[in-house]
Write an enzyme that holds these catalytic residues in place. Structure first.
Site, PDB file in Angstrom:
ATOM      1  CB  SER A  73      -0.955   0.008   1.194  1.00  0.00           C
ATOM      2  OG  SER A  73      -2.044  -0.859   0.964  1.00  0.00           O
ATOM      3  CE  LYS A  76      -4.618   1.796  -0.483  1.00  0.00           C
ATOM      4  NZ  LYS A  76      -3.965   0.496  -0.292  1.00  0.00           N
ATOM      5  CB  SER A 136      -4.254   1.780   3.988  1.00  0.00           C
ATOM      6  OG  SER A 136      -3.503   1.300   2.904  1.00  0.00           O
ATOM      7  CE  LYS A 259      -1.389   4.036   2.548  1.00  0.00           C
ATOM      8  NZ  LYS A 259      -1.332   2.984   3.589  1.00  0.00           N
TER       9      LYS A 259
END
Length: 442
Positions: A73, A76, A136, A259
């Protein structure tokens, strides 16, 4: 016999010296030698890692930083960047309503990171953005990609184009979410290069671009808890997956982003950022072995950065740099122009090395007209023993020392002045000092 013995003794000592020089490197796993030689040992349990100062992109620590791995992720971050860019360019608005389609509902099923979107459910871009940045959520992220790019496939093309612009040489995006292609079934976008990959260096480049261009993102990523569908019959509490935020399990003073990521292939990853005492760092760890270990390893990097480095003012705005006091001007009323630093130069310096850095001017020839404050060169910093620091990219190194700018205006010279100047230059070449005296008049 005596001669032969001396030769054997000499050969023996040469062999011993060779082993002493190269045995440490021979015992280090492949791919780790360069990193260990360039940076201290922090005993990180990771596949790769990097730590950089956020303003300049100066590398403070690195290990296997150029090897691409599945980023999960952390992908992202690029979706966040492209959304914020679309908002800035007024192609998308925060209050724009988006409707969940079958793909979003597929991603919204329990078991993955999602806000459990149902087919036909509507939310604003801002709500989806918060679900992506804080929780997320894959379903929310996909809908953002579709809204910005028209389809995930077209959005992925935008992601890879932007990665190339950023200089991310070890990155390929296959999905907007980081979700593995093999798990998407009929919804998997086409890919001719396999699944998502990204190196730790590239993740740091992306993070630097993201928080430099859109620092307001940190106001969202630092939120520890947020309600989705607040005030409806089906609210969902979103607890930030970044457990280094205040009040959370692995809280770290100064942490405010950025993140996390996890898949079976990627392991547990984290791109983090924190600020203390005027210095902000960005860290990346990839391939840790547990949910909490990515934060433990990140804390080691943060501790190293904050305990060993600080931002030091090296040059004040308006200063002159030796060797870069003036620039040559062509086609101007003046043949030279004075140069000064265009801004205060504040630079990340290791403790004890405050006086080791020396500014070096890099000046280019200028063509009139020139305006006061116009950039006409750069400042490069040379450290101890004449060694330059290492940066994420060449462009970061070029910008790290700041610019040299024109101290005043220089107007473009008229044709008559330029004609006489050319004649005098020719005479000067023939008659030496007499020509030089006349040249001064023009």
């Amino acid at each position: 016999m005596i001669t032969r013995g001396k030769k054997l003794t000499k050969t023996f000592f040469i062999a011993v010296a060779f082993l002493l020089a190269f045995l440490p490197a021979m015992l280090v796993p492949s791919g780790q030698v360069w990193a260990q030689a360039a940076t201290p040992t922090l005993n990180l349990n990771v596949k790769s890692a990097i730590l950089v100062e956020a303003k300049t992109g100066k590398i403070l620590y690195k290990y296997n930083e150029n090897q691409p791995f599945a980023p999960a992720s952390m992908t992202k971050m690029m979706t966040e960047y492209l959304l914020l860019e679309a908002i800035k360019n007024k192609k998308v608005t925060w209050d724009q309503k988006v409707t969940a389609d079958e793909y979003a509902a597929f991603l919204g099923k329990p078991g993955g990171s999602s806000v459990l979107l149902a087919l036909g459910e509507q939310h604003t871009v801002r709500e989806l953005y918060e679900a992506m940045a804080i929780y997320s959520a894959n379903d929310a992220t996909y809908l953002i990609a579709k809204t910005v790019g028209g389809s995930e496939a077209d959005f992925v093309k935008m992601m890879n184009k932007k990665a190339k612009e950023f200089g991310m040489t070890q990155t390929y995006f296959a999905t907007a979410t980081g979700f593995p292609l093999k798990d998407l079934g009929q919804f998997a976008p086409p890919s001719d290069r396999g699944d998502n990959v990204m190196s730790a260096r590239d993740a740091a480049i992306l993070a630097k671009e993201l928080i430099t261009t859109y620092p307001e993102l940190l106001e969202t990523t630092k939120i520890p808890h947020k309600m989705f569908r607040e005030g409806t019959p089906h609210p969902l509490k979103m607890d930030n997956w970044n457990w280094m935020l205040p009040t959370l399990v692995k809280q770290y003073p100064g942490a405010d982003g950025l993140k996390t990521g996890h898949t079976d292939d990627a392991g547990y990853c984290f791109t983090g950022t924190a600020e203390r005492n005027g210095i902000r760092v960005i860290s990346v760890v990839m391939g840790t072995n547990s949910f909490l270990s990515r934060f433990t390893e990140t804390a080691k990097l943060f501790d190293y950065g904050f305990s060993n480095y600080k931002m030091v003012p090296l040059l004040a705005k308006g200063s002159q740099v030796p060797g870069g006091e003036k620039a040559t001007v062509s086609k101007g009323t003046d043949k030279e122009i004075e140069l000064v630093t265009g801004q205060d130069l504040v630079y990340p310096v290791r403790n004890g090395e405050e006086k080791a850095y020396k500014p070096k001017a890099v000046v280019k020839e200028a063509t009139a007209p020139i305006k006061q404050g116009q950039a006409l060169g750069t400042v490069k910093l040379v450290g101890a023993n004449g060694q330059a620091d290492e940066f994420l990219r060449p462009v970061d190194e070029q910008k790290a020392g700041g610019t040299l700018v024109a101290k005043n205006d220089v107007e473009e010279a008229g044709w008559l002045r330029l004609t006489f100047r050319a004649i005098i230059d020719f005479i000067g070449g023939l008659f030496g000092s007499l020509g030089g005296l006349i040249k001064g008049l023009f």
